[in-house]
Scaffold this motif. Structure first.
Motif, PDB file in Angstrom:
ATOM      1  N   UNK A  81       0.834  -1.212   0.000  1.00  0.00           N
ATOM      2  CA  UNK A  81       0.000   0.000   0.000  1.00  0.00           C
ATOM      3  C   UNK A  81       0.872   1.266   0.000  1.00  0.00           C
ATOM      4  N   UNK A  82       1.667   1.419   1.071  1.00  0.00           N
ATOM      5  CA  UNK A  82       2.541   2.601   1.122  1.00  0.00           C
ATOM      6  C   UNK A  82       4.014   2.196   1.082  1.00  0.00           C
ATOM      7  N   UNK A  83       4.267   0.888   1.017  1.00  0.00           N
ATOM      8  CA  UNK A  83       5.656   0.410   1.066  1.00  0.00           C
ATOM      9  C   UNK A  83       6.014  -0.308  -0.233  1.00  0.00           C
ATOM     10  N   UNK A  84       7.310  -0.417  -0.428  1.00  0.00           N
ATOM     11  CA  UNK A  84       7.838  -1.041  -1.660  1.00  0.00           C
ATOM     12  C   UNK A  84       9.020  -1.898  -1.269  1.00  0.00           C
ATOM     13  N   UNK A  85       9.149  -3.055  -1.924  1.00  0.00           N
ATOM     14  CA  UNK A  85      10.346  -3.876  -1.739  1.00  0.00           C
ATOM     15  C   UNK A  85      11.290  -3.582  -2.898  1.00  0.00           C
ATOM     16  N   UNK A  86      12.531  -3.273  -2.541  1.00  0.00           N
ATOM     17  CA  UNK A  86      13.541  -2.925  -3.548  1.00  0.00           C
ATOM     18  C   UNK A  86      14.652  -3.962  -3.493  1.00  0.00           C
ATOM     19  N   UNK A  87      15.023  -4.486  -4.652  1.00  0.00           N
ATOM     20  CA  UNK A  87      16.162  -5.408  -4.718  1.00  0.00           C
ATOM     21  C   UNK A  87      17.362  -4.664  -5.282  1.00  0.00           C
ATOM     22  N   UNK A  88      18.510  -4.897  -4.657  1.00  0.00           N
ATOM     23  CA  UNK A  88      19.746  -4.259  -5.124  1.00  0.00           C
ATOM     24  C   UNK A  88      20.793  -5.337  -5.345  1.00  0.00           C
ATOM     25  N   UNK A  89      21.334  -5.365  -6.542  1.00  0.00           N
ATOM     26  CA  UNK A  89      22.438  -6.286  -6.842  1.00  0.00           C
ATOM     27  C   UNK A  89      23.719  -5.468  -6.849  1.00  0.00           C
ATOM     28  N   UNK A  90      24.699  -5.946  -6.084  1.00  0.00           N
ATOM     29  CA  UNK A  90      25.982  -5.247  -6.002  1.00  0.00           C
ATOM     30  C   UNK A  90      27.043  -6.135  -6.638  1.00  0.00           C
ATOM     31  N   UNK A  91      27.796  -5.558  -7.540  1.00  0.00           N
ATOM     32  CA  UNK A  91      28.884  -6.299  -8.190  1.00  0.00           C
ATOM     33  C   UNK A  91      30.187  -5.522  -8.062  1.00  0.00           C
ATOM     34  N   UNK A  92      31.275  -6.272  -7.974  1.00  0.00           N
ATOM     35  CA  UNK A  92      32.590  -5.666  -8.102  1.00  0.00           C
ATOM     36  C   UNK A  92      32.994  -5.698  -9.569  1.00  0.00           C
ATOM     37  N   UNK A  93      33.843  -4.746  -9.949  1.00  0.00           N
ATOM     38  CA  UNK A  93      34.299  -4.710 -11.346  1.00  0.00           C
ATOM     39  C   UNK A  93      35.766  -4.285 -11.371  1.00  0.00           C
ATOM     40  N   UNK A  94      36.531  -5.018 -12.154  1.00  0.00           N
ATOM     41  CA  UNK A  94      37.893  -4.569 -12.448  1.00  0.00           C
ATOM     42  C   UNK A  94      37.780  -3.790 -13.745  1.00  0.00           C
ATOM     43  N   UNK A  95      37.902  -2.472 -13.648  1.00  0.00           N
ATOM     44  CA  UNK A  95      37.575  -1.662 -14.834  1.00  0.00           C
ATOM     45  C   UNK A  95      38.620  -1.808 -15.935  1.00  0.00           C
ATOM     46  N   UNK A  96      39.786  -2.359 -15.600  1.00  0.00           N
ATOM     47  CA  UNK A  96      40.792  -2.526 -16.665  1.00  0.00           C
ATOM     48  C   UNK A  96      40.527  -3.779 -17.494  1.00  0.00           C
ATOM     49  N   UNK A 121       4.720  14.059   6.571  1.00  0.00           N
ATOM     50  CA  UNK A 121       5.529  13.037   7.262  1.00  0.00           C
ATOM     51  C   UNK A 121       4.809  11.719   7.479  1.00  0.00           C
ATOM     52  N   UNK A 122       3.650  11.525   6.819  1.00  0.00           N
ATOM     53  CA  UNK A 122       2.877  10.284   7.013  1.00  0.00           C
ATOM     54  C   UNK A 122       3.063   9.356   5.812  1.00  0.00           C
ATOM     55  N   UNK A 123       2.974   8.015   6.062  1.00  0.00           N
ATOM     56  CA  UNK A 123       3.026   7.079   4.938  1.00  0.00           C
ATOM     57  C   UNK A 123       1.918   7.385   3.927  1.00  0.00           C
ATOM     58  N   UNK A 124       2.241   7.275   2.660  1.00  0.00           N
ATOM     59  CA  UNK A 124       1.286   7.622   1.607  1.00  0.00           C
ATOM     60  C   UNK A 124       1.320   6.552   0.513  1.00  0.00           C
ATOM     61  N   UNK A 125       0.181   6.285  -0.156  1.00  0.00           N
ATOM     62  CA  UNK A 125       0.137   5.180  -1.128  1.00  0.00           C
ATOM     63  C   UNK A 125       1.137   5.336  -2.271  1.00  0.00           C
ATOM     64  N   UNK A 126       1.616   4.179  -2.740  1.00  0.00           N
ATOM     65  CA  UNK A 126       2.552   4.151  -3.873  1.00  0.00           C
ATOM     66  C   UNK A 126       1.851   3.532  -5.074  1.00  0.00           C
ATOM     67  N   UNK A 127       2.264   3.881  -6.290  1.00  0.00           N
ATOM     68  CA  UNK A 127       1.660   3.241  -7.463  1.00  0.00           C
ATOM     69  C   UNK A 127       2.007   1.746  -7.475  1.00  0.00           C
ATOM     70  N   UNK A 128       1.037   0.893  -7.857  1.00  0.00           N
ATOM     71  CA  UNK A 128       1.355  -0.534  -7.959  1.00  0.00           C
ATOM     72  C   UNK A 128       2.271  -0.791  -9.148  1.00  0.00           C
ATOM     73  N   UNK A 129       2.983  -1.922  -9.100  1.00  0.00           N
ATOM     74  CA  UNK A 129       3.746  -2.333 -10.280  1.00  0.00           C
ATOM     75  C   UNK A 129       2.767  -2.664 -11.399  1.00  0.00           C
ATOM     76  N   UNK A 130       3.135  -2.378 -12.634  1.00  0.00           N
ATOM     77  CA  UNK A 130       2.284  -2.748 -13.772  1.00  0.00           C
ATOM     78  C   UNK A 130       2.397  -4.258 -13.973  1.00  0.00           C
ATOM     79  N   UNK A 131       1.259  -4.968 -13.801  1.00  0.00           N
ATOM     80  CA  UNK A 131       1.281  -6.452 -13.850  1.00  0.00           C
ATOM     81  C   UNK A 131       1.146  -6.930 -15.288  1.00  0.00           C
ATOM     82  N   UNK A 132       1.990  -6.419 -16.180  1.00  0.00           N
ATOM     83  CA  UNK A 132       1.752  -6.738 -17.587  1.00  0.00           C
ATOM     84  C   UNK A 132       2.612  -7.879 -18.088  1.00  0.00           C
ATOM     85  N   UNK A 133       3.415  -8.469 -17.224  1.00  0.00           N
ATOM     86  CA  UNK A 133       4.057  -9.705 -17.684  1.00  0.00           C
ATOM     87  C   UNK A 133       4.268 -10.668 -16.527  1.00  0.00           C
ATOM     88  N   UNK A 134       4.478 -11.933 -16.904  1.00  0.00           N
ATOM     89  CA  UNK A 134       4.537 -13.004 -15.904  1.00  0.00           C
ATOM     90  C   UNK A 134       5.680 -12.771 -14.912  1.00  0.00           C
TER      91      UNK A 134
END
Ligand SMILES: CC(C)(COP(=O)(O)OP(=O)(O)OC[C@H]1O[C@@H](n2cnc3c(N)ncnc32)[C@H](O)[C@@H]1OP(=O)(O)O)[C@@H](O)C(=O)NCCC(=O)NCCS
Length: 141
Positions: A72-87, A108-121
């Motif tokens: 409703x007012x919250x979102x789950x965010x996934x973060x992938x962290x990678x190391x890179x040797x730029x050379x 300062x109150x929780x407020x609704x967020x837009x839902x994800x678009x459920x347009x693919x599996x």
């Protein structure tokens, strides 16, 4: 987000501090949550983190975030962290993180967020997995 690892980010072994990675993860996820919601968003929960491989001074940290589920007012965010040797362009997994952000309105109150678009599996299944994790998280708090 891309970060170059400097000596001030590192421990005595020359690897990035876990806390520094966590700060970058939080920042990257916050930007993602705010882009999705169009609101300021605060961190409410961080799932367990497993540090797989280190990143050293002189290497690069790449972070990619996406919204994996919305509630409703919250979102789950996934973060992938990678190391890179730029050379050499070699990259490796460092951390996968999941966080919950809550969107906040002007008073300062929780407020609704837009839902994800459920347009693919892929999105529907990501949302369903996020809902199961949400139940487990809220059981803990
Ligand atoms: C997160 C926070 C805004 C929630 O406020 P609250 O008054 O408890 O609000 P509510 O009970 O109405 O919950 C709002 C949403 O937050 C979610 N939430 C609250 N605590 C949570 C937690 N520990 N884990 C996961 N979600 C949580 C609720 O499930 C609800 O989500 P929904 O609307 O999608 O169902 C409030 O606890 C807070 O400000 N915490 C401090 C945040 C902070 O300082 N972060 C670090 C700096 S950014």
């Amino acid at each position: 987000m891309t970060e170059y690892v400097l000596p001030q980010h590192a421990n005595a072994l020359g690897n990035v501090f876990g806390g520094q990675i966590m700060a970058w993860v939080d920042l990257c996820a916050a930007i993602c949550a705010q882009r999705h919601s169009g609101r300021l968003a605060v961190t409410a929960f961080v799932d367990d983190l497993k540090f797989e491989s280190p990143v050293k001074v002189g290497e690069v940290v790449r972070l990619r975030a996406h919204v994996s589920a919305t509630f409703r007012t919250s979102m789950e965010i996934e973060v992938r962290v990678e190391g890179e040797d730029s050379q050499t362009q070699r990259s490796w997994a460092c951390v996968d993180a999941r966080l919950v952000f809550v969107a906040i309105d002007g008073s300062g109150k929780p407020t609704p967020v837009p839902p994800l678009a459920m347009d693919d599996e892929g999105v529907r299944s990501s949302q369903a997995r996020g809902e199961a994790r949400r139940r487990a998280r809220l059981d803990k708090v």
